[in-house]
Write an enzyme that holds these catalytic residues in place. Sequence first.
Site, short mmCIF file in Angstrom:
data_model
loop_
_atom_site.label_atom_id
_atom_site.label_comp_id
_atom_site.label_asym_id
_atom_site.label_seq_id
_atom_site.Cartn_x
_atom_site.Cartn_y
_atom_site.Cartn_z
N HIS A 1 13.66 -98.67 -69.53
CA HIS A 1 14.49 -98.45 -68.34
C HIS A 1 13.89 -99.21 -67.16
CE1 HIS A 1 17.05 -94.75 -69.38
NE2 HIS A 1 16.61 -95.27 -70.52
N TYR B 1 18.35 -88.46 -60.99
CA TYR B 1 17.67 -87.35 -60.32
C TYR B 1 18.60 -86.91 -59.19
CZ TYR B 1 13.20 -88.42 -62.65
OH TYR B 1 12.20 -88.61 -63.58
N PRO C 1 7.09 -81.32 -63.49
CA PRO C 1 7.54 -82.46 -64.29
C PRO C 1 8.39 -83.49 -63.54
CG PRO C 1 8.76 -80.46 -64.88
CD PRO C 1 7.70 -80.05 -63.93
N LYS D 1 4.75 -87.20 -65.07
CA LYS D 1 3.37 -87.71 -65.10
C LYS D 1 2.43 -87.02 -66.10
CE LYS D 1 3.42 -91.12 -62.33
NZ LYS D 1 4.35 -91.84 -63.21
N TYR E 1 6.05 -94.21 -59.97
CA TYR E 1 6.85 -93.74 -61.10
C TYR E 1 6.51 -94.54 -62.37
CZ TYR E 1 10.85 -91.79 -63.59
OH TYR E 1 11.65 -91.14 -64.50
P1 FAD Z 1 -0.50 -80.09 -74.92
O1 FAD Z 1 0.63 -80.96 -75.29
O2 FAD Z 1 -0.21 -78.78 -74.30
O3 FAD Z 1 -1.37 -79.87 -76.25
C1 FAD Z 1 -2.36 -78.89 -76.35
C2 FAD Z 1 -2.49 -78.46 -77.80
O4 FAD Z 1 -3.55 -77.52 -77.93
C3 FAD Z 1 -1.25 -77.77 -78.31
O5 FAD Z 1 -0.83 -78.34 -79.51
C4 FAD Z 1 -1.68 -76.31 -78.46
O6 FAD Z 1 -0.96 -75.66 -79.51
C5 FAD Z 1 -3.14 -76.47 -78.76
N1 FAD Z 1 -3.94 -75.28 -78.46
C6 FAD Z 1 -3.82 -74.46 -77.39
N2 FAD Z 1 -4.72 -73.46 -77.46
C7 FAD Z 1 -5.42 -73.67 -78.59
C8 FAD Z 1 -6.48 -72.97 -79.22
N3 FAD Z 1 -6.98 -71.83 -78.68
N4 FAD Z 1 -6.98 -73.43 -80.39
C9 FAD Z 1 -6.48 -74.58 -80.95
N5 FAD Z 1 -5.45 -75.28 -80.40
C10 FAD Z 1 -4.94 -74.82 -79.23
N6 FAD Z 1 4.92 -85.51 -68.89
C11 FAD Z 1 5.23 -86.82 -68.74
O7 FAD Z 1 4.31 -87.64 -68.68
N7 FAD Z 1 6.51 -87.29 -68.65
C12 FAD Z 1 7.55 -86.43 -68.69
O8 FAD Z 1 8.71 -86.89 -68.67
C13 FAD Z 1 7.28 -85.02 -68.80
N8 FAD Z 1 8.28 -84.13 -68.84
C14 FAD Z 1 7.99 -82.84 -69.15
C15 FAD Z 1 9.04 -81.97 -69.28
C16 FAD Z 1 8.79 -80.66 -69.61
C17 FAD Z 1 9.96 -79.72 -69.74
C18 FAD Z 1 7.45 -80.20 -69.84
C19 FAD Z 1 7.16 -78.78 -70.25
C20 FAD Z 1 6.39 -81.05 -69.69
C21 FAD Z 1 6.65 -82.37 -69.34
N9 FAD Z 1 5.61 -83.28 -69.19
C22 FAD Z 1 5.91 -84.59 -68.94
C23 FAD Z 1 4.22 -82.86 -69.35
C24 FAD Z 1 3.65 -83.11 -70.75
O9 FAD Z 1 4.48 -82.54 -71.73
C25 FAD Z 1 2.23 -82.53 -70.87
O10 FAD Z 1 1.48 -82.98 -69.77
C26 FAD Z 1 1.54 -82.95 -72.17
O11 FAD Z 1 2.02 -82.17 -73.23
C27 FAD Z 1 0.01 -82.79 -72.11
O12 FAD Z 1 -0.57 -83.09 -73.35
P2 FAD Z 1 -1.89 -82.36 -73.81
O13 FAD Z 1 -2.23 -82.92 -75.14
O14 FAD Z 1 -2.89 -82.40 -72.72
O15 FAD Z 1 -1.51 -80.81 -73.93
C1 DHB Z 2 12.28 -86.30 -68.65
C2 DHB Z 2 11.34 -85.40 -68.19
C3 DHB Z 2 10.88 -85.48 -66.90
O1 DHB Z 2 9.97 -84.61 -66.45
C4 DHB Z 2 11.35 -86.48 -66.04
O2 DHB Z 2 10.90 -86.54 -64.78
C5 DHB Z 2 12.28 -87.39 -66.51
C6 DHB Z 2 12.74 -87.30 -67.83
C7 DHB Z 2 12.76 -86.19 -70.05
O3 DHB Z 2 12.35 -85.24 -70.74
O4 DHB Z 2 13.57 -87.02 -70.47
#
Ligand code: FAD
Ligand code: DHB
Length: 395
Positions: free
Chosen positions: A72, A198, A290, A294, A382
Amino acid sequence: MRTQVGIIGAGPAGLLLSHLLHLRGISSVVLERRSREYVERRVRAGVLEQGTVDTLVAAGVGERLLREGLPHRGIELRYGGAGHRIAFERLVPGRAITVYGQQEVVKDLIAARLAADGDVRFEVDDVAVHDIGTDRPYVTFGGGERLDCDVIAGCDGFHGVTRPSIPDGVLTAYEREYPFAWLGVLARVQPSAEELIYARTERGFALHSMRSPEVSRFYLQVPAGTDLADWPDERVWAELRTRLETVPGFSLATGEIFERGVTPMRSFVAEPMQYGRLYLAGDAAHIVPPTGAKGLNLAVADVRVLTGALARFYADGSAELLDGYSAACLKRVWRAQHFSWWMTTLLHTFDSDDAYGRRLQLSHLDYVTSSEAAAATLAENYVGLPYEDGDPAGP
Ligand code: FAD
Ligand code: DHB
Protein backbone atom coordinates in the site's frame (compact mmCIF):
# COMPACT_ATOMS: atom_id res chain seq x y z
CA MET A 1 17.92 -30.01 28.96
CA ARG A 2 20.24 -27.27 27.88
CA THR A 3 20.18 -24.57 25.20
CA GLN A 4 21.87 -21.24 24.63
CA VAL A 5 18.75 -19.04 24.60
CA GLY A 6 15.49 -20.04 26.30
CA ILE A 7 12.62 -18.23 24.62
CA ILE A 8 9.23 -17.89 26.34
CA GLY A 9 6.35 -17.33 23.89
CA ALA A 10 5.78 -18.28 20.24
CA GLY A 11 4.29 -15.02 19.02
CA PRO A 12 6.05 -13.00 16.31
CA ALA A 13 8.81 -11.89 18.74
CA GLY A 14 9.75 -15.34 20.07
CA LEU A 15 9.54 -17.13 16.73
CA LEU A 16 11.50 -14.51 14.80
CA LEU A 17 14.17 -14.42 17.51
CA SER A 18 14.53 -18.21 17.39
CA HIS A 19 14.80 -18.10 13.59
CA LEU A 20 17.35 -15.23 13.44
CA LEU A 21 19.48 -16.93 16.14
CA HIS A 22 19.38 -20.17 14.16
CA LEU A 23 20.70 -18.30 11.10
CA ARG A 24 23.65 -17.22 13.25
CA GLY A 25 24.29 -20.69 14.61
CA ILE A 26 22.87 -19.97 18.09
CA SER A 27 20.57 -22.60 19.60
CA SER A 28 17.26 -21.88 21.30
CA VAL A 29 14.17 -23.62 22.65
CA VAL A 30 10.78 -21.88 22.37
CA LEU A 31 8.17 -22.65 25.05
CA GLU A 32 4.58 -21.67 24.20
CA ARG A 33 1.52 -22.06 26.39
CA ARG A 34 -1.04 -22.33 23.58
CA SER A 35 -1.43 -24.92 20.83
CA ARG A 36 0.07 -24.48 17.37
CA GLU A 37 -3.45 -24.24 15.89
CA TYR A 38 -4.35 -21.51 18.35
CA VAL A 39 -1.36 -19.26 17.64
CA GLU A 40 -1.70 -19.78 13.89
CA ARG A 41 -5.35 -18.69 14.02
CA ARG A 42 -5.03 -15.77 16.41
CA VAL A 43 -6.15 -12.77 14.36
CA ARG A 44 -4.39 -9.54 15.20
CA ALA A 45 -2.23 -7.08 13.30
CA GLY A 46 -2.15 -6.61 9.57
CA VAL A 47 0.19 -3.76 8.70
CA LEU A 48 3.90 -4.49 8.19
CA GLU A 49 6.36 -1.63 7.95
CA GLN A 50 8.89 -1.59 5.13
CA GLY A 51 11.64 -2.57 7.58
CA THR A 52 9.61 -5.51 8.93
CA VAL A 53 9.11 -6.79 5.38
CA ASP A 54 12.82 -6.30 4.60
CA THR A 55 13.80 -8.16 7.79
CA LEU A 56 11.53 -11.12 7.05
CA VAL A 57 12.63 -11.31 3.41
CA ALA A 58 16.35 -11.12 4.34
CA ALA A 59 15.77 -13.90 6.88
CA GLY A 60 14.36 -16.16 4.17
CA VAL A 61 10.78 -16.19 5.48
CA GLY A 62 9.31 -13.63 3.07
CA GLU A 63 8.44 -15.75 0.07
CA ARG A 64 4.69 -16.03 0.70
CA LEU A 65 4.63 -12.51 2.14
CA LEU A 66 5.98 -11.13 -1.15
CA ARG A 67 3.52 -13.24 -3.13
CA GLU A 68 0.35 -12.71 -1.09
CA GLY A 69 0.99 -9.48 0.84
CA LEU A 70 -0.72 -6.34 -0.42
CA PRO A 71 1.65 -3.35 -0.84
CA HIS A 72 0.00 0.00 0.00
CA ARG A 73 1.36 3.39 -1.01
CA GLY A 74 -1.11 5.52 0.92
CA ILE A 75 -3.93 5.64 3.44
CA GLU A 76 -7.08 7.75 3.64
CA LEU A 77 -8.11 9.92 6.55
CA ARG A 78 -11.88 10.42 6.35
CA TYR A 79 -13.74 13.05 8.40
CA GLY A 80 -16.11 15.97 8.00
CA GLY A 81 -17.68 14.51 4.86
CA ALA A 82 -14.47 14.16 2.84
CA GLY A 83 -11.58 11.76 2.33
CA HIS A 84 -7.95 12.91 2.33
CA ARG A 85 -5.16 10.73 0.99
CA ILE A 86 -1.80 10.56 2.75
CA ALA A 87 0.38 9.67 -0.24
CA PHE A 88 3.47 7.76 0.88
CA GLU A 89 4.97 7.74 -2.62
CA ARG A 90 5.17 11.54 -2.57
CA LEU A 91 5.81 12.13 1.14
CA VAL A 92 8.27 9.28 1.88
CA PRO A 93 9.47 8.11 -1.54
CA GLY A 94 10.44 4.48 -1.79
CA ARG A 95 8.78 3.46 1.49
CA ALA A 96 5.44 1.72 1.82
CA ILE A 97 3.58 -0.73 4.05
CA THR A 98 2.40 -4.24 3.28
CA VAL A 99 -0.91 -5.64 4.47
CA TYR A 100 -0.33 -9.26 5.54
CA GLY A 101 -1.99 -10.88 8.55
CA GLN A 102 0.09 -11.41 11.68
CA GLN A 103 -1.07 -15.03 11.85
CA GLU A 104 0.39 -15.55 8.37
CA VAL A 105 3.76 -14.25 9.62
CA VAL A 106 3.44 -16.64 12.56
CA LYS A 107 2.62 -19.57 10.23
CA ASP A 108 5.62 -18.79 8.01
CA LEU A 109 7.97 -18.58 11.02
CA ILE A 110 6.71 -21.82 12.58
CA ALA A 111 7.12 -23.60 9.23
CA ALA A 112 10.69 -22.26 8.93
CA ARG A 113 11.60 -23.32 12.48
CA LEU A 114 10.19 -26.81 12.06
CA ALA A 115 11.82 -27.23 8.62
CA ALA A 116 15.17 -26.50 10.30
CA ASP A 117 14.43 -29.00 13.12
CA GLY A 118 13.95 -26.09 15.51
CA ASP A 119 12.72 -26.90 19.02
CA VAL A 120 9.35 -25.14 19.42
CA ARG A 121 7.10 -26.67 22.09
CA PHE A 122 3.42 -25.88 22.22
CA GLU A 123 0.90 -26.39 25.06
CA VAL A 124 3.60 -26.05 27.68
CA ASP A 125 2.15 -25.32 31.15
CA ASP A 126 3.51 -23.71 34.27
CA VAL A 127 6.49 -21.91 32.75
CA ALA A 128 8.60 -20.19 35.42
CA VAL A 129 12.00 -18.51 35.17
CA HIS A 130 14.66 -18.84 37.88
CA ASP A 131 18.00 -17.31 38.87
CA ILE A 132 17.63 -14.60 36.22
CA GLY A 133 19.94 -12.33 38.21
CA THR A 134 22.79 -14.85 37.75
CA ASP A 135 24.65 -16.06 34.66
CA ARG A 136 23.03 -19.51 35.05
CA PRO A 137 19.34 -18.84 34.59
CA TYR A 138 16.91 -21.71 33.99
CA VAL A 139 13.30 -22.31 33.11
CA THR A 140 10.98 -24.90 34.64
CA PHE A 141 7.76 -26.08 33.01
CA GLY A 142 5.27 -28.88 32.57
CA GLY A 143 5.47 -30.45 36.03
CA GLY A 144 9.17 -31.09 36.54
CA GLU A 145 10.99 -30.29 33.31
CA ARG A 146 13.98 -27.97 33.41
CA LEU A 147 15.74 -25.99 30.70
CA ASP A 148 19.17 -24.53 31.51
CA CYS A 149 20.33 -21.64 29.36
CA ASP A 150 22.78 -18.74 29.13
CA VAL A 151 20.07 -16.18 28.50
CA ILE A 152 16.26 -16.05 28.67
CA ALA A 153 14.18 -14.01 26.23
CA GLY A 154 10.78 -12.95 27.57
CA CYS A 155 8.64 -12.88 24.41
CA ASP A 156 5.44 -13.86 26.22
CA GLY A 157 3.33 -10.80 25.52
CA PHE A 158 1.70 -8.34 27.88
CA HIS A 159 0.12 -10.98 30.16
CA GLY A 160 3.15 -13.27 30.29
CA VAL A 161 5.17 -14.55 33.25
CA THR A 162 8.62 -13.13 32.54
CA ARG A 163 8.09 -9.43 33.25
CA PRO A 164 6.44 -10.13 36.65
CA SER A 165 9.45 -12.36 37.53
CA ILE A 166 11.73 -9.32 37.70
CA PRO A 167 12.21 -8.33 41.37
CA ASP A 168 10.15 -5.43 42.72
CA GLY A 169 11.75 -2.05 42.39
CA VAL A 170 13.75 -2.80 39.24
CA LEU A 171 11.21 -1.77 36.61
CA THR A 172 9.47 1.52 36.14
CA ALA A 173 6.12 1.22 34.37
CA TYR A 174 4.72 4.06 32.28
CA GLU A 175 1.07 3.54 31.45
CA ARG A 176 -2.05 5.09 30.02
CA GLU A 177 -5.46 3.47 29.60
CA TYR A 178 -8.08 4.65 27.14
CA PRO A 179 -11.82 4.70 27.89
CA PHE A 180 -12.59 2.76 24.70
CA ALA A 181 -11.75 -0.49 22.89
CA TRP A 182 -11.74 -1.75 19.30
CA LEU A 183 -14.30 -4.23 18.10
CA GLY A 184 -12.61 -6.02 15.17
CA VAL A 185 -14.24 -8.28 12.59
CA LEU A 186 -13.13 -10.26 9.56
CA ALA A 187 -15.71 -10.58 6.76
CA ARG A 188 -15.83 -12.57 3.55
CA VAL A 189 -16.31 -9.61 1.25
CA GLN A 190 -14.22 -7.79 -1.29
CA PRO A 191 -12.71 -4.60 0.21
CA SER A 192 -14.81 -1.53 -0.60
CA ALA A 193 -11.69 0.59 -1.10
CA GLU A 194 -8.19 -0.08 -2.36
CA GLU A 195 -6.46 1.55 0.60
CA LEU A 196 -7.03 1.63 4.36
CA ILE A 197 -9.57 4.19 5.57
CA TYR A 198 -9.13 5.73 9.03
CA ALA A 199 -12.48 7.44 9.71
CA ARG A 200 -13.20 9.92 12.48
CA THR A 201 -16.90 10.61 13.16
CA GLU A 202 -18.94 12.09 15.99
CA ARG A 203 -20.07 8.51 16.79
CA GLY A 204 -16.50 7.31 17.09
CA PHE A 205 -13.64 5.93 15.02
CA ALA A 206 -13.90 3.26 12.30
CA LEU A 207 -11.19 1.55 10.24
CA HIS A 208 -11.59 -0.20 6.93
CA SER A 209 -8.74 -2.62 6.26
CA MET A 210 -8.38 -5.90 4.41
CA ARG A 211 -6.55 -9.20 4.24
CA SER A 212 -6.99 -10.27 0.60
CA PRO A 213 -9.14 -9.48 -2.44
CA GLU A 214 -11.85 -11.66 -0.81
CA VAL A 215 -11.52 -10.75 2.88
CA SER A 216 -12.05 -7.36 4.56
CA ARG A 217 -11.03 -6.34 8.09
CA PHE A 218 -12.94 -3.70 10.06
CA TYR A 219 -12.58 -2.05 13.44
CA LEU A 220 -15.06 0.08 15.40
CA GLN A 221 -14.36 2.22 18.45
CA VAL A 222 -16.61 0.91 21.24
CA PRO A 223 -16.73 1.66 24.98
CA ALA A 224 -14.23 -0.18 27.19
CA GLY A 225 -15.78 -3.36 28.56
CA THR A 226 -18.06 -3.86 25.53
CA ASP A 227 -19.68 -7.31 25.37
CA LEU A 228 -19.54 -8.94 21.92
CA ALA A 229 -23.00 -10.37 22.56
CA ASP A 230 -24.36 -6.84 22.22
CA TRP A 231 -23.00 -6.64 18.67
CA PRO A 232 -24.90 -8.95 16.31
CA ASP A 233 -23.81 -8.76 12.67
CA GLU A 234 -26.57 -6.35 11.67
CA ARG A 235 -25.48 -3.87 14.32
CA VAL A 236 -21.82 -4.12 13.25
CA TRP A 237 -22.70 -3.46 9.60
CA ALA A 238 -25.11 -0.63 10.45
CA GLU A 239 -22.49 1.10 12.58
CA LEU A 240 -19.74 0.59 9.99
CA ARG A 241 -22.03 2.09 7.35
CA THR A 242 -22.85 5.08 9.48
CA ARG A 243 -19.20 5.79 10.20
CA LEU A 244 -17.76 5.00 6.76
CA GLU A 245 -20.45 6.00 4.26
CA THR A 246 -19.79 9.68 4.89
CA VAL A 247 -18.37 10.73 1.55
CA PRO A 248 -20.23 10.97 -1.76
CA GLY A 249 -20.16 7.81 -3.85
CA PHE A 250 -18.80 5.44 -1.18
CA SER A 251 -20.88 2.43 -0.29
CA LEU A 252 -19.78 -0.39 1.97
CA ALA A 253 -20.05 -3.94 0.65
CA THR A 254 -21.12 -6.43 3.32
CA GLY A 255 -20.63 -10.19 3.70
CA GLU A 256 -20.37 -13.01 6.18
CA ILE A 257 -18.58 -12.09 9.40
CA PHE A 258 -16.46 -15.09 10.40
CA GLU A 259 -14.25 -13.74 13.17
CA ARG A 260 -14.77 -11.11 15.85
CA GLY A 261 -13.05 -9.79 18.97
CA VAL A 262 -12.74 -6.83 21.32
CA THR A 263 -9.31 -5.36 22.05
CA PRO A 264 -8.77 -3.00 24.99
CA MET A 265 -6.59 0.04 24.28
CA ARG A 266 -3.54 0.69 26.39
CA SER A 267 -0.17 2.39 26.24
CA PHE A 268 2.52 0.77 28.41
CA VAL A 269 6.31 0.73 28.68
CA ALA A 270 8.42 -1.12 31.26
CA GLU A 271 11.94 0.23 31.71
CA PRO A 272 14.55 -1.13 31.54
CA MET A 273 13.63 -3.97 29.19
CA GLN A 274 16.11 -6.29 30.90
CA TYR A 275 17.26 -7.64 34.23
CA GLY A 276 20.31 -9.83 34.70
CA ARG A 277 20.13 -12.48 31.99
CA LEU A 278 16.43 -11.89 31.15
CA TYR A 279 15.66 -9.73 28.13
CA LEU A 280 12.08 -8.64 27.34
CA ALA A 281 11.02 -8.18 23.71
CA GLY A 282 7.77 -7.11 22.04
CA ASP A 283 4.50 -6.83 23.97
CA ALA A 284 6.16 -8.29 27.09
CA ALA A 285 7.93 -4.94 27.44
CA HIS A 286 5.55 -2.45 25.81
CA ILE A 287 2.03 -2.05 24.41
CA VAL A 288 0.62 0.58 22.09
CA PRO A 289 -2.98 1.26 21.07
CA PRO A 290 -3.37 -0.26 17.58
CA THR A 291 -4.26 2.96 15.72
CA GLY A 292 -0.68 3.47 14.53
CA ALA A 293 -0.22 -0.23 13.59
CA LYS A 294 3.06 -0.37 15.49
CA GLY A 295 2.96 -3.30 17.98
CA LEU A 296 4.13 -6.14 15.74
CA ASN A 297 6.63 -3.89 14.01
CA LEU A 298 8.16 -2.86 17.34
CA ALA A 299 8.45 -6.52 18.34
CA VAL A 300 10.46 -7.14 15.15
CA ALA A 301 12.69 -4.12 15.87
CA ASP A 302 13.44 -5.37 19.43
CA VAL A 303 14.29 -8.82 18.15
CA ARG A 304 16.73 -7.40 15.59
CA VAL A 305 18.58 -5.56 18.37
CA LEU A 306 18.59 -8.61 20.66
CA THR A 307 19.85 -10.87 17.87
CA GLY A 308 22.75 -8.50 17.15
CA ALA A 309 23.63 -8.34 20.85
CA LEU A 310 23.51 -12.12 21.29
CA ALA A 311 25.54 -12.70 18.12
CA ARG A 312 28.26 -10.47 19.56
CA PHE A 313 28.06 -12.21 22.95
CA TYR A 314 28.61 -15.61 21.39
CA ALA A 315 31.22 -14.35 18.94
CA ASP A 316 33.67 -12.81 21.42
CA GLY A 317 32.12 -13.08 24.88
CA SER A 318 31.41 -9.35 25.06
CA ALA A 319 28.22 -8.40 26.91
CA GLU A 320 28.54 -4.77 25.80
CA LEU A 321 25.63 -4.86 23.35
CA LEU A 322 23.52 -7.00 25.67
CA ASP A 323 24.08 -4.47 28.45
CA GLY A 324 22.91 -1.72 26.12
CA TYR A 325 19.91 -3.68 24.78
CA SER A 326 17.19 -1.74 26.58
CA ALA A 327 18.67 1.66 25.80
CA ALA A 328 19.09 0.67 22.14
CA CYS A 329 15.41 -0.32 21.89
CA LEU A 330 13.75 2.40 23.91
CA LYS A 331 14.33 5.26 21.50
CA ARG A 332 12.23 3.57 18.83
CA VAL A 333 9.77 2.31 21.44
CA TRP A 334 9.05 5.82 22.67
CA ARG A 335 8.75 7.22 19.14
CA ALA A 336 6.12 4.55 18.45
CA GLN A 337 4.45 5.28 21.79
CA HIS A 338 4.08 8.91 20.85
CA PHE A 339 2.88 8.20 17.32
CA SER A 340 0.33 5.62 18.51
CA TRP A 341 -1.02 7.94 21.21
CA TRP A 342 -1.12 10.80 18.69
CA MET A 343 -3.00 8.82 16.02
CA THR A 344 -5.40 7.58 18.70
CA THR A 345 -6.22 11.03 20.04
CA LEU A 346 -6.44 12.46 16.53
CA LEU A 347 -9.08 9.97 15.38
CA HIS A 348 -11.18 8.78 18.35
CA THR A 349 -13.97 10.52 20.20
CA PHE A 350 -13.37 10.99 23.91
CA ASP A 351 -16.45 11.34 26.13
CA SER A 352 -14.40 13.67 28.30
CA ASP A 353 -13.81 16.05 25.39
CA ASP A 354 -15.78 19.27 25.44
CA ALA A 355 -16.73 21.26 22.33
CA TYR A 356 -13.38 23.04 22.50
CA GLY A 357 -11.48 19.72 22.47
CA ARG A 358 -13.42 18.53 19.42
CA ARG A 359 -12.60 21.76 17.59
CA LEU A 360 -8.92 21.29 18.35
CA GLN A 361 -9.08 17.73 16.99
CA LEU A 362 -10.67 18.90 13.73
CA SER A 363 -8.16 21.71 13.38
CA HIS A 364 -5.36 19.18 13.81
CA LEU A 365 -6.89 16.89 11.17
CA ASP A 366 -7.22 19.84 8.78
CA TYR A 367 -3.55 20.63 9.35
CA VAL A 368 -2.39 17.04 8.76
CA THR A 369 -4.41 16.82 5.54
CA SER A 370 -3.43 20.22 4.13
CA SER A 371 0.20 20.74 5.12
CA GLU A 372 2.87 18.69 3.34
CA ALA A 373 5.09 18.97 6.42
CA ALA A 374 2.41 17.64 8.77
CA ALA A 375 1.36 14.88 6.35
CA ALA A 376 5.02 13.87 5.95
CA THR A 377 5.32 13.50 9.73
CA LEU A 378 2.40 11.09 9.74
CA ALA A 379 3.66 9.20 6.68
CA GLU A 380 7.25 8.89 7.94
CA ASN A 381 6.11 7.40 11.24
CA TYR A 382 3.43 5.19 9.70
CA VAL A 383 5.75 3.47 7.20
CA GLY A 384 8.36 3.22 9.98
CA LEU A 385 11.55 5.07 10.69
CA PRO A 386 14.85 3.52 9.58
CA TYR A 387 16.51 1.17 12.06
CA GLU A 388 19.31 2.52 14.21
CA ASP A 389 21.70 -0.06 12.75
CA GLY A 390 20.84 1.32 9.31
CA ASP A 391 20.98 -2.13 7.76
CA PRO A 392 17.74 -3.17 6.08
CA ALA A 393 18.89 -6.77 5.97
CA GLY A 394 19.25 -7.08 9.75
CA PRO A 395 21.89 -7.02 12.45
P1 FAD B 1 2.31 -11.95 21.38
O1 FAD B 1 1.88 -12.01 19.97
O2 FAD B 1 1.31 -11.60 22.41
O3 FAD B 1 2.95 -13.38 21.71
C1 FAD B 1 3.23 -13.80 23.03
C2 FAD B 1 3.14 -15.31 23.09
O4 FAD B 1 3.49 -15.75 24.39
C3 FAD B 1 1.74 -15.82 22.84
O5 FAD B 1 1.76 -16.82 21.86
C4 FAD B 1 1.29 -16.33 24.20
O6 FAD B 1 0.36 -17.41 24.08
C5 FAD B 1 2.60 -16.74 24.81
N1 FAD B 1 2.58 -16.79 26.27
C6 FAD B 1 1.98 -15.92 27.12
N2 FAD B 1 2.17 -16.29 28.40
C7 FAD B 1 2.91 -17.43 28.35
C8 FAD B 1 3.41 -18.30 29.34
N3 FAD B 1 3.16 -18.07 30.65
N4 FAD B 1 4.12 -19.39 28.97
C9 FAD B 1 4.37 -19.63 27.65
N5 FAD B 1 3.89 -18.84 26.65
C10 FAD B 1 3.18 -17.75 27.01
N6 FAD B 1 0.67 -4.35 15.49
C11 FAD B 1 1.14 -3.89 14.31
O7 FAD B 1 2.37 -3.75 14.17
N7 FAD B 1 0.34 -3.56 13.25
C12 FAD B 1 -1.00 -3.68 13.35
O8 FAD B 1 -1.70 -3.43 12.35
C13 FAD B 1 -1.56 -4.11 14.61
N8 FAD B 1 -2.88 -4.24 14.76
C14 FAD B 1 -3.36 -4.85 15.87
C15 FAD B 1 -4.71 -5.05 15.95
C16 FAD B 1 -5.23 -5.68 17.06
C17 FAD B 1 -6.72 -5.88 17.13
C18 FAD B 1 -4.37 -6.14 18.11
C19 FAD B 1 -4.91 -6.89 19.31
C20 FAD B 1 -3.03 -5.93 18.05
C21 FAD B 1 -2.50 -5.27 16.94
N9 FAD B 1 -1.14 -5.05 16.82
C22 FAD B 1 -0.66 -4.49 15.67
C23 FAD B 1 -0.23 -5.44 17.89
C24 FAD B 1 0.44 -6.81 17.67
O9 FAD B 1 -0.53 -7.79 17.43
C25 FAD B 1 1.29 -7.20 18.88
O10 FAD B 1 2.12 -6.12 19.20
C26 FAD B 1 2.14 -8.45 18.63
O11 FAD B 1 1.34 -9.60 18.73
C27 FAD B 1 3.31 -8.59 19.60
O12 FAD B 1 4.00 -9.79 19.39
P2 FAD B 1 4.70 -10.53 20.60
O13 FAD B 1 5.34 -11.74 20.01
O14 FAD B 1 5.51 -9.58 21.38
O15 FAD B 1 3.52 -10.94 21.59
C1 DHB C 1 -4.98 -3.15 10.85
C2 DHB C 1 -4.72 -3.01 12.21
C3 DHB C 1 -4.35 -1.78 12.70
O1 DHB C 1 -4.09 -1.63 14.01
C4 DHB C 1 -4.20 -0.69 11.85
O2 DHB C 1 -3.83 0.50 12.35
C5 DHB C 1 -4.44 -0.85 10.49
C6 DHB C 1 -4.83 -2.10 10.00
C7 DHB C 1 -5.40 -4.49 10.34
O3 DHB C 1 -5.57 -5.41 11.17
O4 DHB C 1 -5.59 -4.63 9.13
